[in-house]
Scaffold this active site. Structure first.
Site, PDB file in Angstrom:
ATOM      1  N   HIS A   1      50.447  19.714   9.924  1.00 21.20           N
ATOM      2  CA  HIS A   1      50.915  21.067   9.566  1.00 21.20           C
ATOM      3  C   HIS A   1      52.002  20.894   8.500  1.00 21.20           C
ATOM      4  O   HIS A   1      53.201  20.946   8.780  1.00 21.20           O
ATOM      5  CB  HIS A   1      51.460  21.784  10.803  1.00 21.20           C
ATOM      6  CG  HIS A   1      52.092  23.108  10.482  1.00 21.20           C
ATOM      7  ND1 HIS A   1      51.398  24.157   9.920  1.00 21.20           N
ATOM      8  CD2 HIS A   1      53.368  23.552  10.626  1.00 21.20           C
ATOM      9  CE1 HIS A   1      52.215  25.172   9.736  1.00 21.20           C
ATOM     10  NE2 HIS A   1      53.417  24.830  10.147  1.00 21.20           N
TER      11      HIS A   1
ATOM     12  N   ASP B   1      47.584  28.049  10.183  1.00 11.01           N
ATOM     13  CA  ASP B   1      46.945  27.602   8.940  1.00 11.01           C
ATOM     14  C   ASP B   1      45.469  28.007   8.931  1.00 11.01           C
ATOM     15  O   ASP B   1      44.934  28.435   7.906  1.00 11.01           O
ATOM     16  CB  ASP B   1      47.069  26.075   8.820  1.00 11.01           C
ATOM     17  CG  ASP B   1      48.499  25.613   9.012  1.00 11.01           C
ATOM     18  OD1 ASP B   1      49.318  25.849   8.110  1.00 11.01           O
ATOM     19  OD2 ASP B   1      48.813  25.057  10.087  1.00 11.01           O
TER      20      ASP B   1
END
Ligand code: NAD
Ligand code: LMR
Length: 326
Positions: free
Chosen positions: A187, A159
């Site tokens: 996440h 990410d």
């Protein structure tokens, strides 16, 4: 040359590992002077495929690759390792959220946690990749009390890298010009990509992009990138995930550059009001094989609200796996 570092990898015949193992064997985690041994775990039906992966590793003649063990016995894979990369788990398909995987994948991490607890070295460095990664890492930590809890982490580096790439594209900069990106939280789609402290070639990112872009385009694009890749590819990200794992481990082992940080999901130390012990993504610096959470950033009320929403999602996920937190 020093003694090889022993690295366990689960799900080693899967998509992510097909990119990742070759990078590790090339020295991309421990550096160019450190031999590595791979202890690869798969479920029994995938052992044939795993042998094929080993054949290709052999055929690369990597100078740093000391030996490769292929096994379906977690005790063999996890004994005395310096690092354990927990990739093996079901990936999601189109239309699913990562947390929909919890009932299938959660039990993998309770059972492997118990075995790591029995045979693992207390200081081994763990990264959980299998989704939902933060909650699976939480399950593993609960089942492995002999392992230093600080060393049980989950992957949000993918990410972080996605966020850097989006900001670089928006500002016409090189990715290497970007520093101090942050991913807060889970996440999942509640993660909070945050450019508040980011710089682009030394200039404040917030002076280069407008707030509306940062909130309405940047955050959702990064948070939903995994689903976008699934839609485009038909299966979940693999090479970029592998790269994220290598980056996560390399930063942890080799350190972060002065003046920059990375995002890692680690057990919270209570910073920013996040419950202690929850596996939550923070900005961290790494040095001498350890990490430090950056705990003194001033977050805006709007960001704090999003950060707490991500914590609330982690609490919900944890509630659904109570029976696995022995
Ligand atoms: P894959 O299906 O290609 O490979 C998974 C492998 O794990 C398979 O070979 C399977 O046989 C093996 N496996 C299943 N149960 C196992 C067990 N108990 N022990 C050992 N091996 C086991 O999947 P993939 O694309 O490699 O993805 C793996 C996981 O990583 C998925 O859960 C996916 O959602 C997740 N993922 C996480 C991130 C992240 O950023 N955190 C990024 C991408 C993918
Ligand atoms: C990703 O972020 O690409 C992975 O977590 C895979 C997924 O399911 O999105």
């Amino acid at each position: 040359m020093s003694e090889p570092k022993r690295i366990a990898v689960t799900g080693a015949a899967g998509q992510i590992c097909y990119s990742m193992l070759f990078r590790i064997a090339n020295g991309d985690i421990y550096g160019p002077d450190q031999p590595v041994s791979l202890q690869l775990l798969e479920i029994t039906p995938a052992l044939g495929l795993l042998e094929a992966v080993k054949m290709e590793l052999d055929d690369c003649a990597f100078p740093l690759l000391h030996d490769v063990v292929c096994t379906d016995d977690p005790k063999v894979a996890l004994t005395d390792v310096d690092a354990a990369l927990f990739v093996g788990a079901k990936p999601r398909g189109p239309g699913m959220e990562r947390k929909d995987l919890i009932s299938d994948n959660g039990k993998i991490f309770s059972s492997l946690g118990q075995i790591l607890n029995e045979v693992g070295s207390p200081e081994c460095k763990v990264v959980v990749v299998g989704n939902p990664a933060n909650t699976n890492a939480y399950i593993l930590k609960a089942n492995a009390p002999n392992i230093n809890p600080r060393n049980i982490t989950a992957l949000t580096r993918l990410d972080h890298n996605r966020a850097i790439s989006q900001l670089a594209a928006k500002t016409d900069a090189k990715v290497s010009d970007i520093t101090k990106m942050v991913i807060w939280g889970n996440h999942s789609t509640t993660q909070v990509p945050d450019i508040t402290w980011a710089t682009v070639d030394g200039k404040a990112a917030t002076d280069l992009v407008d707030t509306a872009w940062a909130h309405d385009t940047f955050i959702p694009t990064v948070a939903k990138r995994g689903a976008a890749v699934i839609d485009a590819r038909g299966s979940s990200s693999a090479a970029s995930a592998a790269n994220g794992v290598v980056d996560h481990m390399a930063s942890w082992v080799q350190g972060t550059p002065d003046g920059d940080w990375v995002s890692m999901a680690v057990p919270s130390d209570g910073s920013y009001g996040i419950e202690e012990g929850l596996i939550y993504s923070f900005p961290v610096t790494c040095k001498d094989g350890d990490y430090t959470i950056i705990d003194d950033l001033t977050v805006t009320d709007a960001m704090k609200e999003k950060m707490l929403a991500s914590q609330a999602e982690l609490h919900e996920e944890r509630d659904t796996v109570k029976d696995l937190l022995s």
